[in-house]
Design a protein around this motif. Structure first.
Motif, mmCIF file in Angstrom:
data_model
loop_
_atom_site.group_PDB
_atom_site.id
_atom_site.type_symbol
_atom_site.label_atom_id
_atom_site.label_comp_id
_atom_site.label_asym_id
_atom_site.label_seq_id
_atom_site.Cartn_x
_atom_site.Cartn_y
_atom_site.Cartn_z
ATOM 1 N N LEU A 155 0.828 -1.209 0.000
ATOM 2 C CA LEU A 155 0.000 0.000 0.000
ATOM 3 C C LEU A 155 0.861 1.257 0.000
ATOM 4 O O LEU A 155 0.446 2.307 -0.497
ATOM 5 C CB LEU A 155 -0.921 -0.005 1.221
ATOM 6 N N PHE A 160 -2.076 -1.374 -5.035
ATOM 7 C CA PHE A 160 -3.338 -1.833 -4.459
ATOM 8 C C PHE A 160 -3.824 -3.116 -5.139
ATOM 9 O O PHE A 160 -4.474 -3.939 -4.510
ATOM 10 C CB PHE A 160 -4.399 -0.732 -4.599
ATOM 11 N N LEU A 198 -9.804 2.514 2.070
ATOM 12 C CA LEU A 198 -8.553 2.522 1.321
ATOM 13 C C LEU A 198 -8.727 3.105 -0.081
ATOM 14 O O LEU A 198 -7.805 3.715 -0.623
ATOM 15 C CB LEU A 198 -8.006 1.091 1.206
ATOM 16 N N ARG A 205 -7.535 7.001 -6.442
ATOM 17 C CA ARG A 205 -8.390 5.812 -6.447
ATOM 18 C C ARG A 205 -9.866 6.212 -6.486
ATOM 19 O O ARG A 205 -10.669 5.584 -7.186
ATOM 20 C CB ARG A 205 -8.122 4.959 -5.203
#
Length: 381
Positions: A155, A160, A198, A205
């Motif tokens: 990470l 990812f 996350l 993201r």
């Protein structure tokens, strides 16, 4: 080598290697001319890696499996140190905002994350058989900590995609080896909000997820890759434009020779070619699963299952991204995308699976002729 020709899995891997070389040539030729003045730049490098990968494949098949079972956990340590090495200035290489590669001599780059995906299955299988190796003298909580520690480093790189694959493989293996449903449900209940955090807490993201939900909201930026990929599939139709005749790779489709090479194949070989390549991938996963089910020893079963699931998830995620069914993620397509680390790691992976398959024949031989040999010795006395 001739005896391997009876293995359908071995033949499927060789076929994928050949198709991959053709695909790298077709998808990278124009880009290589513009960038390096040599249309065969990526093809020649991929050919060298393919030869090396074949050597790794055959060599891994011949490794005595007892060595893999006894010392395989060391690969997890090697992969972990490889991930750590990417953070060393001058050694780690940053590409596209991520530090996932190590610079090696002769301009070669190695991605330790590819090795880590394989090492996880070996590490998990070693935990199942910990009484038979050095790990039997180490307490469980330290082993679990050592197994999950590199995931945090992934990470940090960030990577990812590899993180998600390893996590899903871990859940699959735990389920396959008898973990109760209540623990699986609890883990999933924790993972869902964790994944949400996350993803949505990181701007790039979050942007990928939003582009996935509505790529036409920003067709020139966030949704550009997905839209161009869909256009390539649409242009291919049923039978395709023909090998080398695709238009998407002419700088319309980003990462045409790596992450989005499946879209190039879809345009040039059409829906029929696309389905055939997915069928070949499906067969490889199916054979890997068959070998896992057939294995009698827990170590072999866990290793074959973990590696097969790892491969299957890699194909599924890449294909899902290219078809617009999943948010964009920088994962290459096994065997067909350009990349030496991926190709060599894949052949090492399937060398292990073929080694397990080969051990079935050896066990069958020893059971059949070993008993006869013992009987003949007794009778002679």
């Amino acid at each position: 080598m001739l005896r391997y020709l009876s293995s359908s899995l071995f033949l499927a891997i060789i076929t994928l290697l050949g198709i991959g070389l053709v695909q790298v040539y077709s998808s990278s030729f124009i880009f290589a001319i513009e960038s390096y003045g040599d249309g065969l730049f990526f093809f020649k490098r991929q050919l060298i890696f393919a030869v090396l990968a074949m050597a790794v494949l055959v060599g891994t098949i011949h490794i005595p499996f007892r060595y893999i079972e006894k010392h395989g956990w060391l690969l997890w340590l090697a992969a972990t140190f490889g991930i750590l090495a990417t953070f060393i200035p001058g050694l780690g290489v940053r590409v596209g905002g991520a530090i996932r590669w190590i610079q090696l001599p002769f301009g070669v780059r190695f991605e330790p994350g590819e090795l880590l995906k394989i090492a996880f299955s070996i590490g998990f299988a070693s935990l199942l058989c910990r009484q038979e190796n050095f790990l039997g003298r180490v307490k469980w909580h330290w082993l679990i900590l050592a197994l999950i520690a590199p995931l945090g480093l992934l990470l940090k790189q960030p990577d990812f995609g590899t993180f998600a694959i390893i996590l899903m493989v871990g859940v699959t293996l735990l389920f396959a080896f008898g973990l109760q449903w209540k623990y699986i449900a609890g883990a999933i209940a924790v993972m869902i909000p964790a994944f949400y955090f996350l993803v949505m807490s990181v701007p790039y993201r979050r942007a990928r997820v939003l582009a996935f939900l509505d790529p036409w909201a920003d067709p020139a930026q966030k949704g550009f890759q997905v839209i161009q990929s869909m256009l390539s599939f649409h242009s291919g139709g049923l039978t395709g434009a023909g090998l080398g005749q695709g238009q998407g790779k002419l700088f319309f489709l980003p990462e045409a020779h790596t992450d989005f090479t499946l879209a190039v194949l879809g345009e040039e070989m059409g829906f029929i070619g696309f389905i055939l390549i997915l069928a070949l991938y499906g067969f490889v996963v199916f054979r890997g699963m068959q070998i896992a089910v057939k294995a009698e020893e827990p170590f072999k079963r866990a290793l074959a299952l973990g590696l097969s699931v790892t491969f299957g998830l890699s194909v599924f995620i890449n294909a899902g991204v290219v078809m617009g069914l999943l948010p964009t993620k920088g994962l290459t397509l096994p065997f067909l995308s350009y990349g030496g680390s991926s190709l060599v790691s894949l052949c090492f992976m399937f060398g292990l699976i073929l080694n397990i398959e080969n051990s079935f024949e050896e066990d069958k031989f020893s059971r059949r002729f070993g008993s006869r040999w013992t009987t003949s010795k007794v009778n002679s006395k």
